[in-house]
Structures are given as structure tokens and as C-alpha cells.
Design an enzyme around this catalytic site. Structure first.
Site, PDB file in Angstrom:
ATOM      1  N   GLU A   1       0.783  -1.368   0.033  1.00  0.00           N
ATOM      2  CA  GLU A   1       0.233  -0.002   0.285  1.00  0.00           C
ATOM      3  C   GLU A   1       0.777   1.288   0.015  1.00  0.00           C
ATOM      4  O   GLU A   1       0.412   2.178  -0.484  1.00  0.00           O
ATOM      5  CB  GLU A   1      -0.826  -0.005   1.135  1.00  0.00           C
TER       6      GLU A   1
ATOM      7  N   GLU B   1      -1.792   9.236  -0.117  1.00  0.00           N
ATOM      8  CA  GLU B   1      -2.082   9.109  -1.349  1.00  0.00           C
ATOM      9  C   GLU B   1      -1.637  10.266  -2.282  1.00  0.00           C
ATOM     10  O   GLU B   1      -1.930  11.307  -1.881  1.00  0.00           O
ATOM     11  CB  GLU B   1      -3.651   8.710  -1.627  1.00  0.00           C
TER      12      GLU B   1
END
Length: 275
Positions: A99, A121
Site C-alpha cells: 500500500e 495518496e
């Protein structure tokens, strides 16, 4: 005389657990803190490049923060025999590594030495607000983009995570990328929490998962691949040779070797239907 290793014996137990309906509490060993399974030296050898200048999260994900966060989840890494406990920790670290990966095919020390490189992100495509969710309504101007080791996303995850961990996930989602202990706690919360019809990642990795008729029909079998399905099955599962799934597996295989345990069965979710 047939020879077998303790690791393979524990792997057999791991598989057998999937058909038994035993309470997690009956197999939680109040033995030792997570530091007994993963030392700082091992942690640093797993995350060789997390503090490189090339990684935006450098110096954020510390060993001390990880250990402190695990203290809020005593069943993590303490359920089952030694190999099962180590395998769960390796699986968790592998999933959060994918991730947050900063690796690439020809990266120094290989593509699986670059976990925990990012803490949020980059260039999110939306603010991840599900406006139809009235239980966890979005707060004006806030983005629920991926943050932290598990890249916690969406208001319906930030809300309950914050409630469970003692922060306002809807009004203050940025804390996940500003406080390393809370960041690790959100990843562990996601790992440990059942979100029906999905089982928890923890219960899958320790063998405390009993598939329903729907699970069996969807080929959702015990193993690391089912954890991937729980985390991002809608995008990654049911697709043979998916690069993202293979990246998760690559991290897990490397970490399992460092922990000196088997990976267990069913590493991918190529033929599983998502939840």
C-alpha cells in the site's frame, strides 16, 4: 522415521483452523509484546529504504510507533503457535508495504525493500466521500484519500476508525498522516476489525475464519489471497496474474523468509470473487 519441522506442523494447524469454530480468545497467548517477534533490527531489515530521501514518509514510520500502536491490539501477533504469530505479522507488514511501496523492478535491494515509503495518496482522483453514507457523513472540505500504512480511505472507514481509536476521523482525517502512532493504529484497526460480510484479516491469518456457503461458492479460501480480497478485492481479485496482487505476494514471500516461516496456502485471489 518421517521428519517434519515445527513450522510445517504449525502450517498444518493453520489450515485445520479454517474448519473449526474456535473463539479467538481461546487461542490468544498472553505471552509477550510484539517486540518478542520483531526486533528493531528485523524491522529495519524489512524496511530497508523507508527513510531514504526519495521516500516522502521518511522518518515517519518508526519502530517505536509500530510497537506502541500494537499495544492497543493485544490479539495481533499473539494468536496461535509461534509460526502462526510470525506469519500474521509478516502478512500485515507485507500488505502495508504494498500500500505504501516506493519500489520498482530494478530498485536497489529489489522491489520488495521499499515498503512504508509513502504516508498519503499522491494525486487522488477524488475526495473519497460517499455522500450516500448517512452514518458517517463527510465533513465539508475534507478529503478521505488514502493515508497511513494501510492507506485508509473513504468516510465510512475514517469515521469508525476514529471512533474506535479516539480521534475525529471525519473532521480531522489528516491526523492519520501527521501522527505515526495513530497511522499504525488505523492500519491495525482495519486488520483486526470484521466488516461483514468480510471477515477480519486477523481471523483469516490465524485460521479463525469459517467460510460461509457464499464464501465457498466464491472460492474465498483461507490464505494470504483472501486478505488481499478483503483489502482491495473489488479491483484486484478474479483477475489472473494481476500485478498488484503479485506485488503483495512478493513482499509476503520476502518477509516470511526473514521471519523463517512458511507463507501458508492460497497466496493469490485470481479465482476468488470479491465480497
Amino acid at each position: 522415521m518421517a521428519l517434519f519441522s515445527f513450522s510445517s506442523l504449525c502450517l498444518t494447524i493453520f489450515v485445520i483452523y479454517s474448519s473449526l469454530s474456535l473463539s479467538a480468545e481461546s487461542r490468544v497467548s498472553p505471552i509477550a509484546p510484539i517486540s518478542s517477534l520483531i526486533s528493531k533490527t528485523l524491522f529495519d531489515s524489512i524496511f530497508l529504504h523507508k527513510d531514504d530521501n526519495a521516500c516522502p514518509a521518511r522518518n515517519f514510520y518508526t519502530y517505536e510507533s509500530f510497537v506502541e500502536a500494537t499495544s492497543s491490539f493485544p490479539a495481533f501477533g499473539s494468536t496461535g503457535c509461534s509460526a502462526t504469530r510470525k506469519r500474521e505479522v509478516a502478512a500485515f507488514l507485507a500488505q502495508i508495504s504494498h500500500e505504501t511501496t516506493g519500489g520498482w523492478a530494478t530498485a536497489p535491494d529489489g522491489p520488495y525493500a521499499w515498503g512504508l515509503c509513502f504516508k498519503e495518496e499522491v494525486s487522488p482522483q477524488s475526495d473519497y466521500c460517499d455522500s450516500s453514507n448517512k452514518e458517517w457523513p463527510c465533513y465539508p472540505g475534507k478529503s478521505y484519500k488514502g493515508r497511513g500504512p494501510i492507506q485508509l480511505s473513504w468516510n465510512y472507514n475514517y469515521g469508525p476508525a476514529g471512533k474506535a481509536l479516539g480521534f475525529d476521523g471525519l473532521k480531522n482525517p489528516d491526523i492519520v498522516s501527521n501522527n505515526s502512532v495513530i497511522a499504525f493504529k488505523t492500519a491495525l484497526w482495519f486488520w483486526m476489525t470484521e466488516q461483514k460480510p468480510k471477515p477480519s484479516c486477523h481471523n483469516v491469518m490465524v485460521g479463525n475464519y469459517v467460510p460461509t456457503a457464499s464464501d465457498r461458492a466464491a472460492n474465498r479460501t483461507l490464505g494470504f489471497g483472501l486478505v488481499t480480497n478483503i483489502i482491495n478485492g473489488g479491483l484486484e481479485c478474479g483477475v489472473p496474474d494481476d500485478a498488484r496482487v503479485n506485488d503483495r505476494i512478493g513482499y509476503f514471500q520476502r518477509y516470511a523468509k526473514l521471519f523463517n516461516v512458511d507463507t501458508g496456502p492460497n497466496l493469490d485471489c485470481a479465482y476468488q470473487k470479491s465480497f
